[in-house]
Design a protein around this motif. Sequence first.
Motif, PDB file in Angstrom:
ATOM      1  N   ASP A  97       0.836  -1.207   0.000  1.00 56.02           N
ATOM      2  CA  ASP A  97       0.000   0.000   0.000  1.00 56.02           C
ATOM      3  C   ASP A  97       0.872   1.260   0.000  1.00 56.02           C
ATOM      4  O   ASP A  97       0.579   2.227  -0.715  1.00 56.02           O
ATOM      5  CB  ASP A  97      -0.936   0.016   1.218  1.00 56.02           C
ATOM      6  CG  ASP A  97      -2.124  -0.943   1.052  1.00 56.02           C
ATOM      7  OD1 ASP A  97      -2.265  -1.551  -0.036  1.00 56.02           O
ATOM      8  OD2 ASP A  97      -2.907  -1.084   2.014  1.00 56.02           O
ATOM      9  N   THR A 141     -10.961  -1.578 -10.179  1.00 51.89           N
ATOM     10  CA  THR A 141     -12.219  -0.915  -9.824  1.00 51.89           C
ATOM     11  C   THR A 141     -12.746  -0.172 -11.053  1.00 51.89           C
ATOM     12  O   THR A 141     -12.016   0.031 -12.031  1.00 51.89           O
ATOM     13  CB  THR A 141     -12.008   0.117  -8.699  1.00 51.89           C
ATOM     14  OG1 THR A 141     -11.112   1.129  -9.192  1.00 51.89           O
ATOM     15  CG2 THR A 141     -11.412  -0.510  -7.447  1.00 51.89           C
ATOM     16  N   ALA A 174      -3.775   5.814  -5.066  1.00 53.32           N
ATOM     17  CA  ALA A 174      -3.959   5.944  -3.609  1.00 53.32           C
ATOM     18  C   ALA A 174      -5.319   5.401  -3.186  1.00 53.32           C
ATOM     19  O   ALA A 174      -5.464   4.839  -2.102  1.00 53.32           O
ATOM     20  CB  ALA A 174      -3.826   7.401  -3.186  1.00 53.32           C
ATOM     21  N   GLN A 175      -6.326   5.564  -4.068  1.00 54.98           N
ATOM     22  CA  GLN A 175      -7.678   5.112  -3.727  1.00 54.98           C
ATOM     23  C   GLN A 175      -7.816   3.585  -3.819  1.00 54.98           C
ATOM     24  O   GLN A 175      -8.284   2.942  -2.912  1.00 54.98           O
ATOM     25  CB  GLN A 175      -8.721   5.738  -4.662  1.00 54.98           C
ATOM     26  CG  GLN A 175      -9.286   7.055  -4.160  1.00 54.98           C
ATOM     27  CD  GLN A 175      -8.267   8.186  -4.287  1.00 54.98           C
ATOM     28  OE1 GLN A 175      -7.683   8.397  -5.328  1.00 54.98           O
ATOM     29  NE2 GLN A 175      -8.046   8.901  -3.201  1.00 54.98           N
ATOM     30  N   HIS A 176      -7.403   3.029  -4.959  1.00 51.49           N
ATOM     31  CA  HIS A 176      -7.711   1.597  -5.203  1.00 51.49           C
ATOM     32  C   HIS A 176      -6.488   0.691  -5.164  1.00 51.49           C
ATOM     33  O   HIS A 176      -6.621  -0.522  -5.306  1.00 51.49           O
ATOM     34  CB  HIS A 176      -8.445   1.437  -6.541  1.00 51.49           C
ATOM     35  CG  HIS A 176      -7.760   2.130  -7.682  1.00 51.49           C
ATOM     36  ND1 HIS A 176      -6.522   1.726  -8.153  1.00 51.49           N
ATOM     37  CD2 HIS A 176      -8.116   3.208  -8.416  1.00 51.49           C
ATOM     38  CE1 HIS A 176      -6.159   2.530  -9.141  1.00 51.49           C
ATOM     39  NE2 HIS A 176      -7.089   3.437  -9.318  1.00 51.49           N
ATOM     40  N   LYS A 177      -5.301   1.281  -4.953  1.00 53.60           N
ATOM     41  CA  LYS A 177      -4.042   0.504  -4.850  1.00 53.60           C
ATOM     42  C   LYS A 177      -3.777  -0.372  -6.081  1.00 53.60           C
ATOM     43  O   LYS A 177      -3.085  -1.382  -6.000  1.00 53.60           O
ATOM     44  CB  LYS A 177      -4.029  -0.377  -3.587  1.00 53.60           C
ATOM     45  CG  LYS A 177      -4.397   0.342  -2.296  1.00 53.60           C
ATOM     46  CD  LYS A 177      -3.417   1.413  -1.890  1.00 53.60           C
ATOM     47  CE  LYS A 177      -3.640   1.958  -0.504  1.00 53.60           C
ATOM     48  NZ  LYS A 177      -4.798   2.830  -0.342  1.00 53.60           N
ATOM     49  N   HIS A 209     -10.680   2.824 -11.731  1.00 52.43           N
ATOM     50  CA  HIS A 209      -9.368   2.490 -12.290  1.00 52.43           C
ATOM     51  C   HIS A 209      -9.487   2.227 -13.797  1.00 52.43           C
ATOM     52  O   HIS A 209      -8.706   2.745 -14.595  1.00 52.43           O
ATOM     53  CB  HIS A 209      -8.799   1.279 -11.550  1.00 52.43           C
ATOM     54  CG  HIS A 209      -7.369   0.989 -11.890  1.00 52.43           C
ATOM     55  ND1 HIS A 209      -6.675  -0.072 -11.366  1.00 52.43           N
ATOM     56  CD2 HIS A 209      -6.480   1.628 -12.715  1.00 52.43           C
ATOM     57  CE1 HIS A 209      -5.441  -0.069 -11.856  1.00 52.43           C
ATOM     58  NE2 HIS A 209      -5.308   0.936 -12.677  1.00 52.43           N
ATOM     59  N   GLN A 211      -5.126   7.529  -9.808  1.00 51.42           N
ATOM     60  CA  GLN A 211      -5.709   7.431  -8.451  1.00 51.42           C
ATOM     61  C   GLN A 211      -5.316   6.143  -7.719  1.00 51.42           C
ATOM     62  O   GLN A 211      -6.139   5.485  -7.073  1.00 51.42           O
ATOM     63  CB  GLN A 211      -7.243   7.525  -8.526  1.00 51.42           C
ATOM     64  CG  GLN A 211      -7.703   8.827  -9.130  1.00 51.42           C
ATOM     65  CD  GLN A 211      -9.194   8.827  -9.427  1.00 51.42           C
ATOM     66  OE1 GLN A 211      -9.822   7.782  -9.597  1.00 51.42           O
ATOM     67  NE2 GLN A 211      -9.764  10.002  -9.501  1.00 51.42           N
ATOM     68  N   ASP A 258       1.195   6.689  -6.823  1.00 52.35           N
ATOM     69  CA  ASP A 258       0.122   7.666  -6.983  1.00 52.35           C
ATOM     70  C   ASP A 258       0.693   9.070  -7.180  1.00 52.35           C
ATOM     71  O   ASP A 258       0.173   9.863  -7.975  1.00 52.35           O
ATOM     72  CB  ASP A 258      -0.791   7.634  -5.751  1.00 52.35           C
ATOM     73  CG  ASP A 258      -1.953   8.611  -5.879  1.00 52.35           C
ATOM     74  OD1 ASP A 258      -2.813   8.391  -6.754  1.00 52.35           O
ATOM     75  OD2 ASP A 258      -1.987   9.597  -5.120  1.00 52.35           O
TER      76      ASP A 258
END
Length: 196
Positions: free
Chosen positions: A148, A171, A164-167, A174, A162, A155
């Motif tokens: 992470d 998604t 940082a949001q979904h690693k 993403h 993004q 990120d």
Amino acid sequence: MLELENKAQEAGFQAVCGIDEAGRGPLAGPVFAAAVILPPGLIIEGLNDSKKLSEKKREELFDVIRRDAAAYGIGMADHKEIDRLNILQATFLAMKRAVEALSRTPDLLLVDGNRDPGLGIETMTIVKGDAKSASIAAASVLAKVSRDRFMLELDREYPAYQFAQHKGYPTKAHYQAIRENGISPVHRKTFLKKMH
């Protein structure tokens, strides 16, 4: 959660090492693995499978595990190695690097899952091991937090995606970012064949 470790120690194993990985499923970034040898009988309050813990709790445990473990090692295989080898072999490579980073050599590996990474050390594979073994749970926390943190750095380098949001996991946001910006230099191309 120390039952497996205790049984192994009773059977004469001196250094029982738990191994787990993080990041097999994402579309971008590396896969991480960690190897942890806990001192006999050590109970770490709140330790559980990293997926069941909050980010804040994982961060706290990360420091406790590194402080209290008899030995730990963290390894990774990057997106290029994943594309070249395939995700399973890259995961085994990350595990090998984690074991090589230990300050002492384990004589038994407890590996989460059902695949033996073939590291030349006696190995037990344990399905859902991160819920059954304290040393695997500790390894899952080190691997997850390390990955992470790495994705937070990516990120900053590639803000459009993004991470940082979904690693890096697949998604909706993403996939949308990939459609808008193309594939970044840190994406796993073999995971995105349909999108080229």
